[in-house]
Design a protein around this motif. Structure first.
Motif, PDB file in Angstrom:
ATOM      1  N   SER A 103       6.619   8.124   2.892  1.00  0.00           N
ATOM      2  CA  SER A 103       7.412   6.814   2.288  1.00  0.00           C
ATOM      3  C   SER A 103       5.347   5.647   2.968  1.00  0.00           C
ATOM      4  CB  SER A 103       8.499   5.976   2.533  1.00  0.00           C
ATOM      5  OG  SER A 103       8.242   5.091   3.927  1.00  0.00           O
ATOM      6  N   ASN A 104       5.580   5.876   3.596  1.00  0.00           N
ATOM      7  CA  ASN A 104       4.057   5.455   4.307  1.00  0.00           C
ATOM      8  C   ASN A 104       3.091   5.890   3.689  1.00  0.00           C
ATOM      9  OD1 ASN A 104       5.789   3.650   6.216  1.00  0.00           O
ATOM     10  ND2 ASN A 104       5.519   4.890   7.911  1.00  0.00           N
ATOM     11  N   PHE A 105       3.177   6.816   2.528  1.00  0.00           N
ATOM     12  CA  PHE A 105       0.827   6.743   2.226  1.00  0.00           C
ATOM     13  C   PHE A 105       0.785   6.267   1.318  1.00  0.00           C
ATOM     14  CE2 PHE A 105       1.081  12.033   3.226  1.00  0.00           C
ATOM     15  CZ  PHE A 105       1.364  11.484   4.014  1.00  0.00           C
ATOM     16  N   SER A 109       0.436   0.717   6.697  1.00  0.00           N
ATOM     17  CA  SER A 109       0.128  -0.058   7.875  1.00  0.00           C
ATOM     18  C   SER A 109       1.059   0.631   8.848  1.00  0.00           C
ATOM     19  CB  SER A 109       0.220  -1.289   7.117  1.00  0.00           C
ATOM     20  OG  SER A 109      -0.571  -1.903   6.380  1.00  0.00           O
ATOM     21  N   PRO A 110       2.062   0.504   8.317  1.00  0.00           N
ATOM     22  CA  PRO A 110       2.870   0.550   9.921  1.00  0.00           C
ATOM     23  C   PRO A 110       2.441   1.502  10.582  1.00  0.00           C
ATOM     24  CG  PRO A 110       4.728   0.281   7.760  1.00  0.00           C
ATOM     25  CD  PRO A 110       2.763   0.078   7.672  1.00  0.00           C
ATOM     26  N   ALA A 111       1.921   2.860   9.956  1.00  0.00           N
ATOM     27  CA  ALA A 111       1.310   3.850  10.605  1.00  0.00           C
ATOM     28  C   ALA A 111       0.351   3.518  11.544  1.00  0.00           C
ATOM     29  CB  ALA A 111       1.396   4.930   9.822  1.00  0.00           C
ATOM     30  N   LEU A 112      -1.090   2.785  10.912  1.00  0.00           N
ATOM     31  CA  LEU A 112      -1.824   2.697  11.178  1.00  0.00           C
ATOM     32  C   LEU A 112      -1.607   1.152  12.992  1.00  0.00           C
ATOM     33  CD1 LEU A 112      -4.105   1.551   8.241  1.00  0.00           C
ATOM     34  CD2 LEU A 112      -4.732   3.351  10.048  1.00  0.00           C
ATOM     35  N   ASP A 113      -0.655   0.187  12.773  1.00  0.00           N
ATOM     36  CA  ASP A 113      -0.433  -0.560  13.753  1.00  0.00           C
ATOM     37  C   ASP A 113       0.236   0.105  15.111  1.00  0.00           C
ATOM     38  OD1 ASP A 113      -0.910  -2.703  11.560  1.00  0.00           O
ATOM     39  OD2 ASP A 113       1.283  -3.231  11.710  1.00  0.00           O
ATOM     40  N   GLU A 114       1.141   1.254  14.502  1.00  0.00           N
ATOM     41  CA  GLU A 114       1.471   2.286  15.632  1.00  0.00           C
ATOM     42  C   GLU A 114       0.436   2.692  16.344  1.00  0.00           C
ATOM     43  OE1 GLU A 114       5.064   2.811  18.474  1.00  0.00           O
ATOM     44  OE2 GLU A 114       4.845   1.144  16.183  1.00  0.00           O
ATOM     45  N   VAL A 166      -5.480   8.421   4.570  1.00  0.00           N
ATOM     46  CA  VAL A 166      -4.701   7.758   3.854  1.00  0.00           C
ATOM     47  C   VAL A 166      -5.029   6.649   3.461  1.00  0.00           C
ATOM     48  CG1 VAL A 166      -2.627   6.905   3.871  1.00  0.00           C
ATOM     49  CG2 VAL A 166      -2.896   9.309   4.141  1.00  0.00           C
ATOM     50  N   ASN A 167      -5.648   5.909   4.643  1.00  0.00           N
ATOM     51  CA  ASN A 167      -5.661   4.287   3.870  1.00  0.00           C
ATOM     52  C   ASN A 167      -6.908   4.393   3.018  1.00  0.00           C
ATOM     53  OD1 ASN A 167      -5.050   1.246   4.382  1.00  0.00           O
ATOM     54  ND2 ASN A 167      -6.954   0.957   5.776  1.00  0.00           N
ATOM     55  N   ARG A 168      -7.955   4.770   3.834  1.00  0.00           N
ATOM     56  CA  ARG A 168      -9.411   5.011   2.751  1.00  0.00           C
ATOM     57  C   ARG A 168      -8.744   5.303   1.466  1.00  0.00           C
ATOM     58  NH1 ARG A 168     -11.773   6.513   7.009  1.00  0.00           N
ATOM     59  NH2 ARG A 168     -11.301   8.483   6.946  1.00  0.00           N
ATOM     60  N   TRP A 169      -8.435   6.302   1.349  1.00  0.00           N
ATOM     61  CA  TRP A 169      -7.618   6.843   0.208  1.00  0.00           C
ATOM     62  C   TRP A 169      -6.901   5.593  -0.627  1.00  0.00           C
ATOM     63  CZ3 TRP A 169      -7.618  10.624  -3.216  1.00  0.00           C
ATOM     64  CH2 TRP A 169      -7.424  11.194  -4.353  1.00  0.00           C
ATOM     65  N   GLU A 171      -7.558   2.236  -0.137  1.00  0.00           N
ATOM     66  CA  GLU A 171      -8.396   1.833  -0.609  1.00  0.00           C
ATOM     67  C   GLU A 171      -9.405   2.434  -2.319  1.00  0.00           C
ATOM     68  OE1 GLU A 171     -10.470   1.108   2.307  1.00  0.00           O
ATOM     69  OE2 GLU A 171      -8.546  -1.232   3.543  1.00  0.00           O
ATOM     70  N   GLN A 172      -9.463   3.286  -2.014  1.00  0.00           N
ATOM     71  CA  GLN A 172     -10.443   3.424  -3.165  1.00  0.00           C
ATOM     72  C   GLN A 172      -9.632   3.731  -4.571  1.00  0.00           C
ATOM     73  OE1 GLN A 172     -12.078   7.249  -1.112  1.00  0.00           O
ATOM     74  NE2 GLN A 172     -14.147   6.405   0.040  1.00  0.00           N
ATOM     75  N   TYR A 173      -8.183   4.402  -4.280  1.00  0.00           N
ATOM     76  CA  TYR A 173      -7.771   4.043  -5.599  1.00  0.00           C
ATOM     77  C   TYR A 173      -7.035   3.251  -6.352  1.00  0.00           C
ATOM     78  CZ  TYR A 173      -3.555   5.799  -8.085  1.00  0.00           C
ATOM     79  OH  TYR A 173      -2.022   5.459  -9.172  1.00  0.00           O
ATOM     80  N   ASP A 174      -6.546   1.863  -5.351  1.00  0.00           N
ATOM     81  CA  ASP A 174      -6.621   0.429  -5.567  1.00  0.00           C
ATOM     82  C   ASP A 174      -8.503   0.580  -6.305  1.00  0.00           C
ATOM     83  OD1 ASP A 174      -4.368   0.458  -4.917  1.00  0.00           O
ATOM     84  OD2 ASP A 174      -4.783  -0.525  -3.244  1.00  0.00           O
ATOM     85  N   ALA A 175      -9.050   0.286  -5.998  1.00  0.00           N
ATOM     86  CA  ALA A 175     -11.116   0.521  -6.335  1.00  0.00           C
ATOM     87  C   ALA A 175     -10.693   1.304  -8.067  1.00  0.00           C
ATOM     88  CB  ALA A 175     -11.647   0.463  -5.653  1.00  0.00           C
ATOM     89  N   TRP A 176     -10.638   2.668  -7.976  1.00  0.00           N
ATOM     90  CA  TRP A 176     -11.165   2.507  -9.033  1.00  0.00           C
ATOM     91  C   TRP A 176      -9.773   2.309 -10.049  1.00  0.00           C
ATOM     92  CZ3 TRP A 176      -9.942   7.902  -6.253  1.00  0.00           C
ATOM     93  CH2 TRP A 176     -11.316   8.206  -4.725  1.00  0.00           C
ATOM     94  N   MET A 177      -8.849   2.360 -10.309  1.00  0.00           N
ATOM     95  CA  MET A 177      -8.079   2.267 -11.133  1.00  0.00           C
ATOM     96  C   MET A 177      -8.347   0.982 -11.436  1.00  0.00           C
ATOM     97  SD  MET A 177      -6.605   3.819 -11.489  1.00  0.00           S
ATOM     98  CE  MET A 177      -5.821   5.521 -11.019  1.00  0.00           C
TER      99      MET A 177
END
Length: 179
Positions: A103-105, A109-114, A166-169, A171-177
């Protein structure tokens, strides 16, 4: 304490060499029947007294070190065991919780913070490992290799790479959409 004694032992050789030079100089003066001022002879006697006292104190320090070395070695061994247990725990954490929660995919942020916290812990553990290795060398013990530190760092790097990707994906997915 052990490091200080080792450093003093190293400097002792140079000190002894300087004292021998001074003694040779005074012996040379005596051989040529040169009158040595009394205050200089007093200083030479003081030098010999200081050197004798230094050697006595150094012997006491070496004896004290030898008496404490087994206790310090045992304490160091226990500290190394705790460090290895902490390493194993941190490595295990990288394979559970937020790091395996799909679900963090959508929001990594929670995974990156950890991961930031885990990186800090691993850096701290690595600093202690370096310090413990230096202590082992001072105590003339075989230095620990910390194989599990390499394993932990490799596991961290792989987990970090996954979540950064995953984070870059996202960010790029949001930009593409949105374009």
């Amino acid at each position: 304490y052990v490091e200080s004694i080792s450093n003093l032992k190293t400097k002792e050789k140079a000190l002894t060499k300087h004292v021998e030079t001074v003694e040779k100089m005074y012996n040379l003066l005596k051989q040529h029947h040169v009158m040595i001022p009394p205050e200089d002879e007093v200083q030479l006697d003081d030098l010999h007294n200081v050197l004798d006292e230094y050697k006595l104190k150094m012997e006491e320090a070496m004896k004290f070190k030898e008496e404490l070395l087994p206790e310090m070695s045992t304490s160091l061994g226990l500290s190394i065991n705790r460090l290895n247990q902490n390493l194993d725990a941190e490595t295990a954490k990288l394979s559970e919780g937020v790091f395996i929660d799909v679900s963090n995919f959508d929001e990594p942020s929670p995974a990156l913070d950890e991961l930031i916290q885990t990186k800090q812990k691993l850096d701290s553990i690595e600093e202690k490992a370096v310090q413990f290795r230096k202590f082992q060398e001072l105590f003339n013990l075989m230095p620990e290799e910390y194989e599990n530190l390499k394993i932990a760092k490799d596991k961290f790097d792989a987990t970090d790479k996954l979540w950064q990707t995953v984070n870059r994906w996202n960010e790029q997915y949001d930009a593409w959409m949105n374009d």
